[in-house]
Design a protein around this motif. Structure first.
Motif, PDB file in Angstrom:
ATOM      1  N   LEU A 189     -25.746   9.102 100.219  1.00 60.75           N
ATOM      2  CA  LEU A 189     -24.439   8.578 100.635  1.00 60.75           C
ATOM      3  C   LEU A 189     -24.594   7.603 101.805  1.00 60.75           C
ATOM      4  CD1 LEU A 189     -22.330  11.884 100.463  1.00 60.75           C
ATOM      5  CD2 LEU A 189     -22.314   9.983  98.820  1.00 60.75           C
ATOM      6  N   ALA A 190     -25.452   7.943 102.744  1.00 55.72           N
ATOM      7  CA  ALA A 190     -25.676   7.052 103.889  1.00 55.72           C
ATOM      8  C   ALA A 190     -26.159   5.692 103.409  1.00 55.72           C
ATOM      9  CB  ALA A 190     -26.695   7.672 104.849  1.00 55.72           C
ATOM     10  N   ALA A 191     -26.913   5.696 102.317  1.00 55.30           N
ATOM     11  CA  ALA A 191     -27.437   4.437 101.789  1.00 55.30           C
ATOM     12  C   ALA A 191     -26.420   3.726 100.900  1.00 55.30           C
ATOM     13  CB  ALA A 191     -28.738   4.703 101.024  1.00 55.30           C
ATOM     14  N   GLY A 192     -25.248   4.354 100.679  1.00 53.65           N
ATOM     15  CA  GLY A 192     -24.178   3.673  99.935  1.00 53.65           C
ATOM     16  C   GLY A 192     -24.268   3.824  98.430  1.00 53.65           C
ATOM     17  N   ASN A 193     -24.858   4.918  97.975  1.00 52.51           N
ATOM     18  CA  ASN A 193     -25.006   5.131  96.534  1.00 52.51           C
ATOM     19  C   ASN A 193     -23.937   6.062  95.972  1.00 52.51           C
ATOM     20  OD1 ASN A 193     -27.783   3.918  95.938  1.00 52.51           O
ATOM     21  ND2 ASN A 193     -28.182   5.217  97.717  1.00 52.51           N
ATOM     22  N   CYS A 194     -23.775   6.024  94.662  1.00 52.16           N
ATOM     23  CA  CYS A 194     -23.103   7.089  93.935  1.00 52.16           C
ATOM     24  C   CYS A 194     -24.171   8.117  93.570  1.00 52.16           C
ATOM     25  CB  CYS A 194     -22.460   6.546  92.660  1.00 52.16           C
ATOM     26  SG  CYS A 194     -21.150   5.365  92.999  1.00 52.16           S
ATOM     27  N   ALA A 195     -23.757   9.381  93.436  1.00 51.89           N
ATOM     28  CA  ALA A 195     -24.778  10.404  93.203  1.00 51.89           C
ATOM     29  C   ALA A 195     -24.295  11.473  92.240  1.00 51.89           C
ATOM     30  CB  ALA A 195     -25.177  11.050  94.527  1.00 51.89           C
ATOM     31  N   VAL A 196     -25.218  11.906  91.381  1.00 47.51           N
ATOM     32  CA  VAL A 196     -25.020  13.116  90.588  1.00 47.51           C
ATOM     33  C   VAL A 196     -25.892  14.191  91.224  1.00 47.51           C
ATOM     34  CG1 VAL A 196     -25.289  14.221  88.330  1.00 47.51           C
ATOM     35  CG2 VAL A 196     -24.668  11.800  88.455  1.00 47.51           C
ATOM     36  N   VAL A 197     -25.290  15.336  91.516  1.00 50.37           N
ATOM     37  CA  VAL A 197     -26.044  16.454  92.088  1.00 50.37           C
ATOM     38  C   VAL A 197     -26.169  17.530  91.023  1.00 50.37           C
ATOM     39  CG1 VAL A 197     -26.085  18.215  93.897  1.00 50.37           C
ATOM     40  CG2 VAL A 197     -25.125  15.952  94.386  1.00 50.37           C
ATOM     41  N   LYS A 198     -27.417  17.976  90.785  1.00 52.41           N
ATOM     42  CA  LYS A 198     -27.671  19.043  89.816  1.00 52.41           C
ATOM     43  C   LYS A 198     -28.251  20.224  90.584  1.00 52.41           C
ATOM     44  CE  LYS A 198     -29.920  21.129  87.318  1.00 52.41           C
ATOM     45  NZ  LYS A 198     -30.016  22.579  87.418  1.00 52.41           N
ATOM     46  N   PRO A 199     -27.385  21.201  90.950  1.00 54.39           N
ATOM     47  CA  PRO A 199     -27.908  22.361  91.691  1.00 54.39           C
ATOM     48  C   PRO A 199     -28.727  23.257  90.764  1.00 54.39           C
ATOM     49  CG  PRO A 199     -25.470  22.220  91.785  1.00 54.39           C
ATOM     50  CD  PRO A 199     -25.946  21.285  90.713  1.00 54.39           C
ATOM     51  N   SER A 200     -29.417  24.234  91.352  1.00 54.72           N
ATOM     52  CA  SER A 200     -30.260  25.118  90.532  1.00 54.72           C
ATOM     53  C   SER A 200     -29.435  26.231  89.890  1.00 54.72           C
ATOM     54  CB  SER A 200     -31.368  25.732  91.373  1.00 54.72           C
ATOM     55  OG  SER A 200     -32.095  26.643  90.570  1.00 54.72           O
ATOM     56  N   GLU A 201     -29.693  26.447  88.617  1.00 62.18           N
ATOM     57  CA  GLU A 201     -29.024  27.523  87.891  1.00 62.18           C
ATOM     58  C   GLU A 201     -29.522  28.894  88.344  1.00 62.18           C
ATOM     59  OE1 GLU A 201     -31.339  25.563  86.884  1.00 62.18           O
ATOM     60  OE2 GLU A 201     -32.744  26.533  85.499  1.00 62.18           O
ATOM     61  N   LEU A 202     -30.642  28.928  89.064  1.00 61.90           N
ATOM     62  CA  LEU A 202     -31.157  30.221  89.528  1.00 61.90           C
ATOM     63  C   LEU A 202     -30.477  30.673  90.820  1.00 61.90           C
ATOM     64  CD1 LEU A 202     -34.974  29.985  88.685  1.00 61.90           C
ATOM     65  CD2 LEU A 202     -33.058  30.739  87.277  1.00 61.90           C
ATOM     66  N   ALA A 203     -29.620  29.830  91.366  1.00 57.02           N
ATOM     67  CA  ALA A 203     -28.780  30.216  92.509  1.00 57.02           C
ATOM     68  C   ALA A 203     -27.327  29.956  92.080  1.00 57.02           C
ATOM     69  CB  ALA A 203     -29.155  29.411  93.753  1.00 57.02           C
ATOM     70  N   PRO A 204     -26.822  30.774  91.129  1.00 55.20           N
ATOM     71  CA  PRO A 204     -25.554  30.436  90.465  1.00 55.20           C
ATOM     72  C   PRO A 204     -24.339  30.436  91.390  1.00 55.20           C
ATOM     73  CG  PRO A 204     -26.379  32.577  89.711  1.00 55.20           C
ATOM     74  CD  PRO A 204     -27.455  31.977  90.552  1.00 55.20           C
ATOM     75  N   ALA A 205     -24.322  31.306  92.386  1.00 56.48           N
ATOM     76  CA  ALA A 205     -23.137  31.349  93.261  1.00 56.48           C
ATOM     77  C   ALA A 205     -23.066  30.078  94.105  1.00 56.48           C
ATOM     78  CB  ALA A 205     -23.193  32.590  94.152  1.00 56.48           C
ATOM     79  N   THR A 206     -24.214  29.648  94.622  1.00 59.61           N
ATOM     80  CA  THR A 206     -24.227  28.419  95.423  1.00 59.61           C
ATOM     81  C   THR A 206     -23.940  27.218  94.541  1.00 59.61           C
ATOM     82  OG1 THR A 206     -25.902  29.488  96.784  1.00 59.61           O
ATOM     83  CG2 THR A 206     -25.574  27.128  97.132  1.00 59.61           C
ATOM     84  N   SER A 207     -24.487  27.214  93.334  1.00 56.07           N
ATOM     85  CA  SER A 207     -24.238  26.118  92.395  1.00 56.07           C
ATOM     86  C   SER A 207     -22.733  26.002  92.122  1.00 56.07           C
ATOM     87  CB  SER A 207     -25.021  26.377  91.100  1.00 56.07           C
ATOM     88  OG  SER A 207     -24.716  25.406  90.138  1.00 56.07           O
ATOM     89  N   ALA A 208     -22.097  27.141  91.868  1.00 52.09           N
ATOM     90  CA  ALA A 208     -20.651  27.125  91.577  1.00 52.09           C
ATOM     91  C   ALA A 208     -19.864  26.642  92.797  1.00 52.09           C
ATOM     92  CB  ALA A 208     -20.198  28.520  91.157  1.00 52.09           C
ATOM     93  N   ALA A 209     -20.285  27.068  93.986  1.00 50.28           N
ATOM     94  CA  ALA A 209     -19.565  26.645  95.195  1.00 50.28           C
ATOM     95  C   ALA A 209     -19.668  25.132  95.380  1.00 50.28           C
ATOM     96  CB  ALA A 209     -20.128  27.376  96.421  1.00 50.28           C
ATOM     97  N   LEU A 210     -20.850  24.584  95.135  1.00 48.00           N
ATOM     98  CA  LEU A 210     -21.022  23.134  95.283  1.00 48.00           C
ATOM     99  C   LEU A 210     -20.181  22.394  94.249  1.00 48.00           C
ATOM    100  CD1 LEU A 210     -24.877  22.891  95.937  1.00 48.00           C
ATOM    101  CD2 LEU A 210     -23.042  22.569  97.595  1.00 48.00           C
ATOM    102  N   ALA A 211     -20.161  22.928  93.014  1.00 46.11           N
ATOM    103  CA  ALA A 211     -19.387  22.267  91.954  1.00 46.11           C
ATOM    104  C   ALA A 211     -17.888  22.293  92.275  1.00 46.11           C
ATOM    105  CB  ALA A 211     -19.661  22.953  90.624  1.00 46.11           C
ATOM    106  N   ARG A 212     -17.462  23.362  92.936  1.00 47.71           N
ATOM    107  CA  ARG A 212     -16.039  23.488  93.268  1.00 47.71           C
ATOM    108  C   ARG A 212     -15.670  22.599  94.461  1.00 47.71           C
ATOM    109  NH1 ARG A 212     -16.315  28.483  94.549  1.00 47.71           N
ATOM    110  NH2 ARG A 212     -15.819  28.403  96.750  1.00 47.71           N
ATOM    111  N   LEU A 213     -16.545  22.582  95.469  1.00 44.18           N
ATOM    112  CA  LEU A 213     -16.142  21.979  96.745  1.00 44.18           C
ATOM    113  C   LEU A 213     -16.470  20.488  96.870  1.00 44.18           C
ATOM    114  CD1 LEU A 213     -17.222  24.922  99.071  1.00 44.18           C
ATOM    115  CD2 LEU A 213     -14.889  24.278  98.421  1.00 44.18           C
ATOM    116  N   LEU A 214     -17.608  20.063  96.364  1.00 39.09           N
ATOM    117  CA  LEU A 214     -17.998  18.658  96.596  1.00 39.09           C
ATOM    118  C   LEU A 214     -16.947  17.669  96.070  1.00 39.09           C
ATOM    119  CD1 LEU A 214     -21.890  18.616  96.108  1.00 39.09           C
ATOM    120  CD2 LEU A 214     -20.632  18.270  98.226  1.00 39.09           C
TER     121      LEU A 214
END
Ligand code: NAD
Length: 464
Positions: A159-184
């Motif tokens: 983001l600092a460099a001014g890009n668009c980004a797709v973030v793919k969190p790890s499926e082995l940390a499902p609660a954190t992955s879900a939180a990122l998908a909900r909040l970002l």
């Protein structure tokens, strides 16, 4: 915890196309345009939406707000995924990312200034400069061990460099992955940042798309898959990989202090840290002498029964638990060894008299087992390191400047740290990354900006 299974109905091409449109659309939809601010309009008409420093700073500030607003939700997710205690989880995941954001926000304007370049006399009169420009749409693929930090710290750079980004969190940390998908998407410009959850099928679908940079953190086997997928598109790739990071223990060093620092670095996140000290190459008598100090340091840090310690984590899943407990016979147990499959608890464990060909010495341990491998002298320690893959980090405890000089001159590693394992990655002024089998590319602080930018050469010579 077993990996989640997913049915892939992901339209990866649509996700990437949407972000690419954002990147290439002129900024006529911006609030500045709507408010009719002429000065802003003039700039924005000729620039891309995500390129403006205001957009970048706005995104970083929004990410900061997300982390502070949802601190407790995120700590709960990290506890659910990895049994992380709140203090450790805050320090190594949320606090770490906040620090990276603040460091970047404080310096971003400076970093984005065009840098004048000297020209050879034969080109004069003329001026020259370099300008950092965004790459476009980037993909960040994160692992499970620091599932928040390792998704968001690269995103800070993107983001600092001014890009668009797709973030793919790890499926082995499902609660954190879900939180990122909900909040970002709620906090960031959702036209410019997308979260795609999922495992191999979803990542494979993403990797079939053309990105302008792929930033992958994880193991070398998947690193090779990422690099192969990037090749047809000529997409540049950063690979933040792992491997065995050795510790050289030199006679004459303060063994009690070294043991305390080894224990802190090794058993953080139950040893599931890419730069955890993997094994100790103990020179001469230090092999025996360090044993009681390590045992004392484990008791001091985690108490008599680490199973009850609030700040001691759990192994991520049963597959890794079984892999680790199979390594416990690789040497004489100095402390630890206790384990419980139902809670995926494996005690902080130190093994002595470990042979170089023992099972625990074959692969990155990535768990709370610390083998001590005796070596006769520094020559043998250096040879041992050089016969193996270049490590992500090399650590040494030594009072000798000559030992330091030799380790620097005669070995190679992503980082070389004397006296304090793991800490180098918390200094954003230092590049973080591997070499050889431990990875390619680097990030943190200004190095992240470089990773996610193209440095464009600009030369301007008058016609007459
Ligand atoms: P992981 O299993 O979570 O995998 C990482 C990512 O790769 C995930 O997002 C996953 O979905 C994706 N993935 C897995 N298989 C895939 C496939 N076949 N095709 C495409 N994508 C796929 O994490 P991991 O690899 O077990 O992580 C542990 C490793 O990562 C260790 O070796 C560790 O040292 C290294 N690591 C390195 C760093 C670093 O900063 N250098 C940090 C953390 C971990």
């Amino acid at each position: 915890m077993a990996p989640q299974t997913h049915t892939t109905d992901l339209d990866a091409a649509a996700v990437v196309d949407r972000l690419r449109r954002t990147f290439t659309t002129h900024r006529t939809t911006s609030p500045e345009w709507r408010r009719g601010q002429l000065a802003a309009l003039r700039t924005l008409l000729t620039t891309h939406r995500t390129t403006s420093p205001e957009w970048r700073r706005g995104q970083l500030a929004a990410l900061r707000t997300l982390l502070t607003d949802h601190r407790d939700d995120l700590l709960a997710a990290l506890a659910e995924d990895l049994g992380k205690g709140p203090e450790e989880a805050y320090r190594t995941e949320i606090g770490f990312t906040l620090h990276e954001i603040d460091h970047t926000l404080d310096r971003l304007d400076d970093w984005l200034e065009p840098r004048p370049a000297e020209l050879p006399e034969r080109l004069l009169p003329a001026t020259a400069r370099t300008v950092r420009e965004p790459l476009g749409v980037v993909l960040v693929i994160a692992p499970w061990n620091y599932p928040l930090q390792l998704a968001l710290a690269p995103l800070v750079g993107a983001l600092a460099a001014g890009n668009c980004a797709v973030v793919k969190p790890s499926e082995l940390a499902p609660a954190t992955s879900a939180a990122l998908a909900r909040l970002l998407p709620r906090y960031l410009d959702s036209d410019a940042v997308a979260v795609v959850e999922g495992a191999v099928p979803e990542t494979t679908a993403l990797l079939a798309q053309r990105f302008d940079h792929i930033f992958y953190t994880g193991n070398g086997t998947v690193g090779r898959i990422v690099l192969t997928a990037a090749a047809p598109h000529l997409t540049p790739v950063t690979l933040e990989l792992g491997g065995k990071s050795p510790v050289v223990l030199d006679p004459g060093t303060d063994l009690a202090a070294a043991a305390r620092r080894l224990v802190t670095g090794k058993f953080l996140n139950a040893g599931q840290t890419c730069v955890a000290p993997d094994y100790v190459l103990a020179i001469g008598d230090t092999a025996r002498e360090i044993e009681p100090h390590l045992a004392a340091a484990v008791r001091e840090t985690y108490g008599a029964d680490p199973a009850g310690a609030k700040e001691y984590g759990r192994i991520v899943n049963e597959r890794h638990f079984d892999r680790l407990t199979a390594l416990l016979d690789s040497g004489r147990t100095v402390i630890g060894g206790a384990h419980d499959r139902t809670t995926r608890y494996l005690a902080p464990t130190v093994l002595a008299d470990v042979a170089p060909d023992a099972p625990v010495m074959q692969e990155e341990i990535f768990g709370p087992i610390l083998p001590i491998v005796p070596v006769p002298d520094l020559d043998a320690a250096i040879a041992f390191i050089n016969e193996r893959d270049k490590p992500l980090a090399l650590y040494a405890f030594t009072a000798s400047e000559d030992t330091k000089r030799r380790l620097l001159a005669e070995t190679s590693s992503g980082a070389l740290t004397f006296g304090l394992p793991v800490a180098h990655l918390t200094a954003p002024e230092l590049p973080f990354g591997g070499v050889g089998e431990s990875g390619m590319g680097r990030y943190h602080g200004e190095y992240s900006l470089d990773t996610f930018s193209h440095t464009r050469a600009v030369l301007d010579k008058p016609l007459v």
